[in-house]
Design a protein around this motif. Structure first.
Motif, mmCIF file in Angstrom:
data_model
loop_
_atom_site.group_PDB
_atom_site.id
_atom_site.type_symbol
_atom_site.label_atom_id
_atom_site.label_comp_id
_atom_site.label_asym_id
_atom_site.label_seq_id
_atom_site.Cartn_x
_atom_site.Cartn_y
_atom_site.Cartn_z
ATOM 1 N N THR A 51 2.135 -1.196 -11.900
ATOM 2 C CA THR A 51 1.860 -0.202 -10.866
ATOM 3 C C THR A 51 2.387 1.173 -11.281
ATOM 4 O OG1 THR A 51 3.913 -0.659 -9.650
ATOM 5 C CG2 THR A 51 1.971 -1.967 -9.074
ATOM 6 N N PRO A 52 1.792 2.239 -10.773
ATOM 7 C CA PRO A 52 2.201 3.589 -11.191
ATOM 8 C C PRO A 52 3.690 3.872 -11.016
ATOM 9 C CG PRO A 52 0.120 3.697 -10.015
ATOM 10 C CD PRO A 52 0.599 2.286 -9.901
ATOM 11 N N LEU A 53 4.282 3.398 -9.941
ATOM 12 C CA LEU A 53 5.703 3.663 -9.678
ATOM 13 C C LEU A 53 6.608 2.495 -10.070
ATOM 14 C CD1 LEU A 53 5.455 5.440 -6.191
ATOM 15 C CD2 LEU A 53 5.636 6.483 -8.468
ATOM 16 N N GLN A 54 6.016 1.420 -10.562
ATOM 17 C CA GLN A 54 6.762 0.213 -10.932
ATOM 18 C C GLN A 54 7.743 -0.191 -9.823
ATOM 19 O OE1 GLN A 54 8.363 1.111 -14.927
ATOM 20 N NE2 GLN A 54 6.576 0.046 -15.758
ATOM 21 N N ASP A 55 7.175 -0.281 -8.617
ATOM 22 C CA ASP A 55 8.003 -0.547 -7.442
ATOM 23 C C ASP A 55 7.558 -1.809 -6.699
ATOM 24 O OD1 ASP A 55 5.576 0.406 -6.531
ATOM 25 O OD2 ASP A 55 6.433 1.820 -5.082
ATOM 26 N N SER A 56 7.041 -2.778 -7.452
ATOM 27 C CA SER A 56 6.473 -3.961 -6.808
ATOM 28 C C SER A 56 7.520 -4.939 -6.289
ATOM 29 C CB SER A 56 5.547 -4.698 -7.782
ATOM 30 O OG SER A 56 4.435 -3.899 -8.131
#
Length: 277
Positions: A51-56
């Motif tokens: 994911t773009p923010l690597q906040d999964s």
């Protein structure tokens, strides 16, 4: 038993900072007898969040504070509500061994857990299918069609149900029709009802319960529960337990979708939708 079996927390990187007590006090005020916090478990150590923010998912270093805080709250509120410590584990094709290692390490501290699919593999790349409408549009180009995404999703959910993930593998599958999240803007060309029914039957065979997730009914491009009502009724007919989950990512989301379940349900009484056995 009136319960919410799918709740996130302040430890969710893409959620809110609402403290646990905000969720718990809401539950007490609304007559819940049980609530299960199911934060996104840390991803496999060698998996890169696409994911773009690597906040999964939760950071590995936050896992022990999450568990310790909930252990203290369980004791503090034990006379008012039964709090369960849980996690939502991701099944990621190709990372089964690392996922099992996480489950073996964390499992002894948990009361409950959910097994979900968010990430799909296409060739050598992974995609988070529910990240955003724009991201899903990009996926359509990469996968070739919406139908290919649906096929990949249902195949991956099937693999998750069959996977050998050890003694602490969750017994509940999360939002089994998450592929529908953007259906009103990106509808598939074909019907996937047969594949969905086969998954319900496989869940029965493998002794899984279903996350009866109200969040989808609040999504603008979905507007139905996961699973939708006809599939939920088929699950009940087959004897597959349905466990209501708000999938709340902030305290204000608690109870979301429940009125939709109650209004559309053909069960004898709406409160059956909260039953957790």
């Amino acid at each position: 038993m009136k319960a919410d079996g799918h709740i996130h927390s302040p430890y969710c990187p893409h959620g809110s900072n609402d403290p646990f007590v905000s969720y718990i006090e809401w539950g007490i005020d609304h007559g819940l007898e049980e609530m299960t916090f199911t934060e996104h478990a840390p991803l496999p150590r060698h998996f890169t969040d696409p994911t773009p923010l690597q906040d999964s998912a939760m950071k590995p270093e936050d896992l022990q504070p999450y568990i310790k805080e909930l252990q203290a709250l369980k004791k503090e509120y034990r006379s008012a509500i039964n709090i369960h410590i849980g996690l939502e584990f991701d099944f990621i094709e190709g990372y089964e061994n690392e996922t099992k290692e996480w489950m073996d390490e964390i499992g002894p501290y948990l009361d409950d857990s959910i097994l979900s699919v968010h990430f799909l593999k296409n060739s050598d790349r992974y995609y988070c299918m529910d990240y955003s409408e724009e991201y899903f549009r990009t996926m359509i180009g990469e996968f070739g069609s919406v139908d290919n995404i649906y096929n990949c999703y249902y195949q991956t959910v099937s693999k998750s149900l069959l996977a050998d993930l050890g003694a602490y593998k969750p017994a509940r599958v999360g939002h089994i029709t998450l592929s529908h999240k953007f259906q009103l803007v990106y509808p598939p060309r074909q019907s996937f009802r047969q594949q969905e029914l086969e998954l319900i039957r496989l869940a029965k065979k493998m002794n899984f319960s279903l996350d009866y997730n109200g969040a989808g009914s609040m999504k603008p491009f979905c507007q139905e529960t996961y699973p939708p009502q006809p599939l939920a009724e088929e699950a009940l007919r087959l004897g597959v337990p349905l466990i209501y989950g708000s999938d709340a990512h902030c305290a204000a989301d608690l109870g979301q979708g429940y009125s939709e379940l109650a209004e559309r349900s053909q069960l004898s009484k709406p409160t059956d939708l909260w039953i957790k056995e």
